[in-house]
Structure formats: C-alpha cells, structure tokens
Design a protein around this motif. Structure first.
Motif, PDB file in Angstrom:
ATOM      1  N   ASP A 172       0.864  -1.187   0.000  1.00 32.07           N
ATOM      2  CA  ASP A 172       0.000   0.000   0.000  1.00 32.07           C
ATOM      3  C   ASP A 172       0.898   1.233   0.000  1.00 32.07           C
ATOM      4  O   ASP A 172       1.116   1.877   1.022  1.00 32.07           O
ATOM      5  CB  ASP A 172      -0.919  -0.010   1.223  1.00 32.07           C
ATOM      6  N   VAL A 173       1.415   1.544  -1.186  1.00 33.39           N
ATOM      7  CA  VAL A 173       2.450   2.577  -1.293  1.00 33.39           C
ATOM      8  C   VAL A 173       1.944   3.952  -0.878  1.00 33.39           C
ATOM      9  O   VAL A 173       2.673   4.749  -0.278  1.00 33.39           O
ATOM     10  CB  VAL A 173       3.040   2.621  -2.715  1.00 33.39           C
ATOM     11  N   ALA A 174       0.686   4.253  -1.171  1.00 36.36           N
ATOM     12  CA  ALA A 174       0.147   5.571  -0.829  1.00 36.36           C
ATOM     13  C   ALA A 174      -0.022   5.722   0.678  1.00 36.36           C
ATOM     14  O   ALA A 174       0.302   6.767   1.250  1.00 36.36           O
ATOM     15  CB  ALA A 174      -1.183   5.802  -1.537  1.00 36.36           C
ATOM     16  N   HIS A 175      -0.532   4.694   1.329  1.00 35.55           N
ATOM     17  CA  HIS A 175      -0.694   4.757   2.784  1.00 35.55           C
ATOM     18  C   HIS A 175       0.668   4.901   3.450  1.00 35.55           C
ATOM     19  O   HIS A 175       0.826   5.689   4.402  1.00 35.55           O
ATOM     20  CB  HIS A 175      -1.405   3.509   3.302  1.00 35.55           C
ATOM     21  N   PHE A 176       1.654   4.150   2.966  1.00 37.11           N
ATOM     22  CA  PHE A 176       3.004   4.242   3.523  1.00 37.11           C
ATOM     23  C   PHE A 176       3.512   5.678   3.422  1.00 37.11           C
ATOM     24  O   PHE A 176       3.998   6.254   4.403  1.00 37.11           O
ATOM     25  CB  PHE A 176       3.937   3.290   2.768  1.00 37.11           C
ATOM     26  N   PHE A 236       0.596  -2.040 -10.349  1.00 39.19           N
ATOM     27  CA  PHE A 236      -0.245  -1.663  -9.218  1.00 39.19           C
ATOM     28  C   PHE A 236       0.199  -2.406  -7.965  1.00 39.19           C
ATOM     29  O   PHE A 236       0.759  -3.505  -8.045  1.00 39.19           O
ATOM     30  CB  PHE A 236      -1.711  -2.007  -9.521  1.00 39.19           C
ATOM     31  N   ASP A 237      -0.062  -1.792  -6.795  1.00 43.80           N
ATOM     32  CA  ASP A 237       0.231  -2.490  -5.548  1.00 43.80           C
ATOM     33  C   ASP A 237      -0.972  -3.344  -5.132  1.00 43.80           C
ATOM     34  O   ASP A 237      -2.009  -3.370  -5.819  1.00 43.80           O
ATOM     35  CB  ASP A 237       0.653  -1.503  -4.450  1.00 43.80           C
ATOM     36  N   ALA A 238      -0.836  -4.051  -4.015  1.00 42.99           N
ATOM     37  CA  ALA A 238      -1.899  -4.948  -3.564  1.00 42.99           C
ATOM     38  C   ALA A 238      -3.176  -4.209  -3.191  1.00 42.99           C
ATOM     39  O   ALA A 238      -4.265  -4.787  -3.203  1.00 42.99           O
ATOM     40  CB  ALA A 238      -1.400  -5.772  -2.378  1.00 42.99           C
ATOM     41  N   ALA A 239      -3.061  -2.908  -2.877  1.00 47.09           N
ATOM     42  CA  ALA A 239      -4.239  -2.102  -2.537  1.00 47.09           C
ATOM     43  C   ALA A 239      -4.949  -1.582  -3.785  1.00 47.09           C
ATOM     44  O   ALA A 239      -5.996  -0.942  -3.681  1.00 47.09           O
ATOM     45  CB  ALA A 239      -3.831  -0.937  -1.635  1.00 47.09           C
ATOM     46  N   GLY A 240      -4.367  -1.836  -4.962  1.00 51.95           N
ATOM     47  CA  GLY A 240      -4.994  -1.403  -6.204  1.00 51.95           C
ATOM     48  C   GLY A 240      -4.600  -0.017  -6.657  1.00 51.95           C
ATOM     49  O   GLY A 240      -5.217   0.538  -7.564  1.00 51.95           O
TER      50      GLY A 240
END
Length: 359
Positions: A172-176, A236-240
């Motif tokens: 979840d690159v954005a949350h990180f 894409f990451d696992a969070a989409g």
C-alpha cells in the motif's frame, strides 16, 4: 477544478509556444511517420554522439544506452538501439511514470472530479487539526508538500523510497507515504519524493472511483488507447493503487507518443485529451529554496535539460522523455547509467538536441 491557467500566470506568459501539428503530417496513433534529418542538422556531430553512446563496450561516462528515438516536426527522424533492444522491447519508466500520473490528474481535473487547489483527498490527513490537512494536489504535484520523505536509491543508505517500493510499504504505497509527518510548512520547501506521487495516484483513483484493473481500464481508455500506446504496462500495488512514482513500462516509441501529447498541448487528432493550460501548468517553474542541486522543476515534469523552455520526464538510471517546443521535437533515451555518472546523460542529451539547432 481550479484552472491551471491561473497558477503562476505571470511566469506562464514567458513560456515558449507549443507548436501545432504540421499540416499534412499524420498523427502517430498507428505508426510514426518517418522523415529524414532536417536540413541544417549537424549530422557529423550527431553521428559522433550516437556512436559514442552505442559503442559495443558501454562508455564509462554514460553506461549502457539501450534506445534513442528522435521526433522532429511530427516525424521519426532518428532511431537507434543497443544490442538486444529494438522498437518492440519495453523499457522501464522509473520516475517517468510521475509525468504519466500528471496526465491522469489533468484528465480528472478537466472533468471537475479533482480540484488541484483544494486540500488533497488523503484519508490519513482528513482530520482538520492535522497539520497536513491543508496540503493541496498542487503542492504535491510541485513536490512542495513539506512531508518528510527520504529519496535515495542506494541500498546501504536509509531510504524511504526503497522501503516503499520493495519493503514494508510495497502493498500500500500511498498509505506508507501518507503516514510520514510534516517536516516543513507546506509550500515552503521543495523536496523531490516518490512517495508524493503515490499519494497523488491514489487521490486520482479515488476521484475516478476505480482501483486496480478498473483504474488500468481508465488509463487505457482515456490516455493510452487514444495515443496508440499499445505497449503501456502500468503496475499496481496490492491495494490497487497505480505505482505512479515508478512503474509503467513502454516501448521507446510509445514514450515518444506520450511526450508528443505534451508537445501538442494535450491535443491529439483534433481532440483535447488534457484540459487547456494543463501542459503549461506542467512546465511552469516551481519555487525552490536556495541550495537545491536538482531542478528546475515544474509540476511532475523537470525543466530546461535541453535548453530553456524544454521540459522532460526523467527516470532512474537515465530514462528520459524530453520535449523541446522551440525545435518541435521529442527525444527519448533509455539505458542503464551508473549512479556516479547520473548527470552525464543530461549533458549528452543537451548536445544531441544542439545538433538540430541552427548554427
């Protein structure tokens, strides 16, 4: 949206005009029209520069150069590939993907689904008491959010970008990225950060109401398919969330198509794909504090590497898509340049572009 034409308007008036599609030249949606090197090109110097870059043993000052594509006046006038590469081989974007993210935001802003001057839609900052809450998409696109994030690609150095892409943040690159605290007052400090782009990419997905495969379908329908970018492969990451900081593979010719969209002011085959003023917004200089070694910078595009008025999508290890309005030109370079020589491809590109300037 807050109109991009209103951002730094006094500076924008000094920007060189973006050339229109030449009469009688086909758009490169299906294939690139081909042409000869224009009269006045310093052919001898160009050959010398290319022979150096594509030497059988990669030169120490540039490392490997895998591909060069040059478009002038809407026509493909020069193309060269290293052994094992060719027109159909996809290349990594690395941070050139940031400029693709800029285009996606522009499409959504043009539909009034995003306002670049309003506080960005970032769930981690939703509380109005959070000092990050006022950060706008404009500040994020200009790398001026003030968020603490260390951009370093050397494994032995402390690096937030490596941890985001391959470590604890990869799912979840954005949350990180959005979890980092504020280090500077928003707008008061410029700092290039890949985490910033992934926050933007998620905000774009939220505005489009689409993640993962659905957002990829949006990218293809609204950007890649109209341009004829058949090779484009976003990751894409696992969070989409589209990993808009770093990962969209394309052939060099397709990267040239993307640059050509910006050379043509967001127009394609008579249709406006990017809102009016969006390309000017990308190439309007962002304020940077004294002592910054990188730059100048616009909004998710770099400025001036091929002379004043040029702007470019730049990526790790020497990936470049360079737009030169004064010469009606796009240049794409891909390769693998070692970190200690990272500035040299910029100098080489500037010399190549100079070959097309009147002596």
């Amino acid at each position: 949206m807050g109109s991009p034409k209103d951002v730094n308007a006094p500076t924008r008036e000094k920007l060189p005009p973006l050339p229109a599609q030449p009469e009688g030249v086909a758009w490169p949606t299906r294939e690139w029209p081909e042409g000869d090197l224009p009269h006045g090109t310093d052919v001898k110097r160009l050959k010398m520069l290319m022979d150096h870059a594509f030497a059988e043993k990669a030169p120490a000052d540039l490392g490997e150069t895998h591909a060069v594509v040059i478009v002038k006046g809407g026509k493909l006038v020069h193309e060269r590939y290293w052994a094992g590469f060719g027109p159909d081989v996809t290349c990594p974007s690395w941070s050139k993907a940031k400029s693709i993210t800029h285009a996606l935001v522009g499409i959504l802003a043009g539909e009034e689904k995003l306002d670049i001057h309003a506080p960005a839609d970032v769930p981690e900052w939703a509380d109005k008491s959070d000092p990050r809450n006022p950060i706008t998409l404009d500040l994020l696109l200009r790398m001026s959010s003030g968020i603490a994030f260390r951009e370093d690609y050397v494994p032995e150095h402390p690096s937030d970008v490596i941890e985001m892409l391959w470590g604890a943040g990869k799912d979840d690159v954005a949350h990180f990225a959005a979890s980092f605290p504020l280090e500077h007052e928003p707008g008061s400090y410029w700092s290039y950060a890949s985490g910033t782009t992934n926050i933007v990419a998620r905000a774009a997905a939220r505005a489009a109401g689409a993640f993962g495969n659905d957002f990829e379908a949006f990218m293809r329908e609204r950007l890649f398919h109209p341009l004829g970018m058949k090779s484009a492969t976003p990751k894409f990451d696992a969070a989409g969330t589209f990993i808009g900081s770093s990962f969209c593979f394309c052939t060099p010719r397709d990267f040239a198509r993307f640059g050509y969209l910006y050379l043509r002011d967001g127009m394609w085959e008579g249709k406006r794909l990017l809102p009016e003023g969006w390309v000017d917004y990308a190439r309007t200089p962002t304020w940077q504090q004294a002592g910054v070694e990188e730059g100048p910078y616009g909004a998710h595009w770099w400025l001036d590497i091929a002379g004043p008025g040029s702007f470019s999508a730049n990526g790790y290890e020497g990936q470049y898509t360079v737009v030169v309005p004064e010469l009606d030109m796009v240049l794409v370079r891909h390769g693998k340049t070692p970190l200690e020589a990272k500035l040299n491809p910029k100098k080489w590109i500037a010399e190549v572009v100079d070959c097309f300037r009147p002596s």
